[in-house]
Design a protein around this motif. Structure first.
Motif, PDB file in Angstrom:
ATOM      1  N   ALA A 110       0.820  -1.213   0.000  1.00 40.97           N
ATOM      2  CA  ALA A 110       0.000   0.000   0.000  1.00 40.97           C
ATOM      3  C   ALA A 110       0.856   1.267   0.000  1.00 40.97           C
ATOM      4  O   ALA A 110       0.564   2.228  -0.694  1.00 40.97           O
ATOM      5  N   GLU A 111       1.939   1.250   0.766  1.00 41.37           N
ATOM      6  CA  GLU A 111       2.835   2.396   0.846  1.00 41.37           C
ATOM      7  C   GLU A 111       4.271   1.881   0.799  1.00 41.37           C
ATOM      8  O   GLU A 111       4.540   0.736   1.177  1.00 41.37           O
ATOM      9  N   PRO A 112       5.218   2.704   0.344  1.00 44.16           N
ATOM     10  CA  PRO A 112       6.600   2.244   0.181  1.00 44.16           C
ATOM     11  C   PRO A 112       7.218   1.610   1.426  1.00 44.16           C
ATOM     12  O   PRO A 112       8.018   0.683   1.316  1.00 44.16           O
ATOM     13  N   ARG A 113       6.859   2.053   2.599  1.00 45.10           N
ATOM     14  CA  ARG A 113       7.478   1.521   3.813  1.00 45.10           C
ATOM     15  C   ARG A 113       6.638   0.451   4.496  1.00 45.10           C
ATOM     16  O   ARG A 113       7.023  -0.073   5.536  1.00 45.10           O
ATOM     17  N   LYS A 114       5.489   0.139   3.924  1.00 48.04           N
ATOM     18  CA  LYS A 114       4.637  -0.894   4.494  1.00 48.04           C
ATOM     19  C   LYS A 114       5.167  -2.274   4.134  1.00 48.04           C
ATOM     20  O   LYS A 114       5.912  -2.455   3.176  1.00 48.04           O
ATOM     21  N   ARG A 115       4.765  -3.292   4.905  1.00 47.00           N
ATOM     22  CA  ARG A 115       5.175  -4.669   4.647  1.00 47.00           C
ATOM     23  C   ARG A 115       4.669  -5.123   3.289  1.00 47.00           C
ATOM     24  O   ARG A 115       3.544  -4.844   2.898  1.00 47.00           O
ATOM     25  N   ARG A 116       5.508  -5.843   2.568  1.00 43.31           N
ATOM     26  CA  ARG A 116       5.133  -6.359   1.258  1.00 43.31           C
ATOM     27  C   ARG A 116       4.333  -7.654   1.438  1.00 43.31           C
ATOM     28  O   ARG A 116       4.795  -8.592   2.067  1.00 43.31           O
ATOM     29  N   ILE A 117       3.136  -7.687   0.884  1.00 44.92           N
ATOM     30  CA  ILE A 117       2.227  -8.811   1.055  1.00 44.92           C
ATOM     31  C   ILE A 117       2.246  -9.694  -0.189  1.00 44.92           C
ATOM     32  O   ILE A 117       2.041  -9.221  -1.312  1.00 44.92           O
ATOM     33  N   HIS A 118       2.511 -10.981   0.046  1.00 45.77           N
ATOM     34  CA  HIS A 118       2.542 -11.966  -1.031  1.00 45.77           C
ATOM     35  C   HIS A 118       1.267 -11.929  -1.858  1.00 45.77           C
ATOM     36  O   HIS A 118       0.166 -11.810  -1.333  1.00 45.77           O
ATOM     37  N   LYS A 119       1.419 -12.018  -3.169  1.00 40.28           N
ATOM     38  CA  LYS A 119       0.291 -12.102  -4.084  1.00 40.28           C
ATOM     39  C   LYS A 119       0.537 -13.285  -5.021  1.00 40.28           C
ATOM     40  O   LYS A 119       1.614 -13.412  -5.600  1.00 40.28           O
ATOM     41  N   ALA A 120      -0.445 -14.165  -5.153  1.00 41.88           N
ATOM     42  CA  ALA A 120      -0.258 -15.376  -5.953  1.00 41.88           C
ATOM     43  C   ALA A 120      -0.006 -15.028  -7.418  1.00 41.88           C
ATOM     44  O   ALA A 120      -0.684 -14.156  -7.982  1.00 41.88           O
ATOM     45  N   PRO A 121       0.948 -15.702  -8.056  1.00 40.72           N
ATOM     46  CA  PRO A 121       1.187 -15.458  -9.473  1.00 40.72           C
ATOM     47  C   PRO A 121       0.034 -15.983 -10.325  1.00 40.72           C
ATOM     48  O   PRO A 121      -0.656 -16.929  -9.937  1.00 40.72           O
ATOM     49  N   THR A 122      -0.152 -15.381 -11.476  1.00 37.93           N
ATOM     50  CA  THR A 122      -1.185 -15.834 -12.396  1.00 37.93           C
ATOM     51  C   THR A 122      -0.679 -17.046 -13.179  1.00 37.93           C
ATOM     52  O   THR A 122       0.519 -17.337 -13.201  1.00 37.93           O
ATOM     53  N   LEU A 123      -1.595 -17.735 -13.844  1.00 38.29           N
ATOM     54  CA  LEU A 123      -1.203 -18.860 -14.687  1.00 38.29           C
ATOM     55  C   LEU A 123      -0.262 -18.391 -15.794  1.00 38.29           C
ATOM     56  O   LEU A 123       0.699 -19.088 -16.145  1.00 38.29           O
TER      57      LEU A 123
END
Length: 216
Positions: A110-123
């Motif tokens: 959400a913001e540059p210093r916020k924790r990076r949240i895993h997002k599933a890759p697409t097919l």
């Protein structure tokens, strides 16, 4: 090769994969991969690691936050849990080859210093990275592949794969032109997210014991 405005628009790593040189050459080439847009935001490529002579290859989904920062697969909390489960099941983690279906970390922030949240890759992204996994299999030539979770399973076995239906069983399939034996199980990160972590962990160990028995 499809001519596009940028290499990543073609969604295939194939032009970047060297024909010879073994894992060192593959690792160097993968560091420069622009086969899909995921490289833009990731810190670095996270290629497979550990023993080239491994009898067993473990394939996960993609690098996580710690893996992206350190450049090595399975070095975060899920990786530590996996190593413990492997040892308990009778498989030496140091003698396995570990890799992911996708080599770059995909995340939301959400913001540059916020924790990076895993997002599933697409097919599409998983398919783009397929040539790297095919090359790793050709070099390592494992006796057994342990499939960690749904994304890895779909990358290897197709979109109809369901880990809950086949976990803890030995499958025999043709993968990238090679006859392979595979044991699917859950991804260790799902154990960490489970409401009953101990039961989920015991299930993972049980599946890995099937893999250990298949190697004996």
């Amino acid at each position: 090769m499809v001519r596009t405005s940028a290499p990543e628009d073609a969604y295939t790593a194939e032009p970047f994969v060297p024909e010879r040189g073994g894992l060192p050459a593959l690792r160097r080439a993968a560091a420069e991969c622009r086969g899909c847009p995921l490289h833009r935001d990731a810190t670095q490529t996270v290629f497979g690691a550990r023993s080239q002579e491994a009898r067993v290859m473990l394939v996960g989904e993609q690098p996580g936050d710690q893996e992206d920062r350190q450049g090595e697969p399975f070095v975060g909390p899920a990786g530590k849990l996996l190593d413990r489960a492997l040892a308990e099941a009778g498989i030496d983690p140091a003698e396995a080859y570990v890799t992911n279906a996708v080599k770059h970390f995909k995340f939301t922030q959400a913001e540059p210093r916020k924790r990076r949240i895993h997002k599933a890759p697409t097919l599409r992204e998983t398919t783009a990275c397929g040539p790297w996994l095919a090359a790793e299999l050709a070099v390592v030539e494992p006796e057994l592949i342990v499939v960690l979770g749904a994304t890895a399973g779909k990358a290897l076995l197709g979109s109809s794969f369901r880990v809950t239906q086949v976990r803890g069983t030995v499958l025999e399939e043709e993968i990238h032109g090679r006859a392979e034996r595979l044991v699917p199980t859950v991804h260790p990160s799902s154990v960490l997210r489970s409401d009953d972590r101990e039961a989920a962990y015991r299930g993972l160990v049980s599946d890995l014991k099937v893999a250990a028995d298949a190697l004996s």
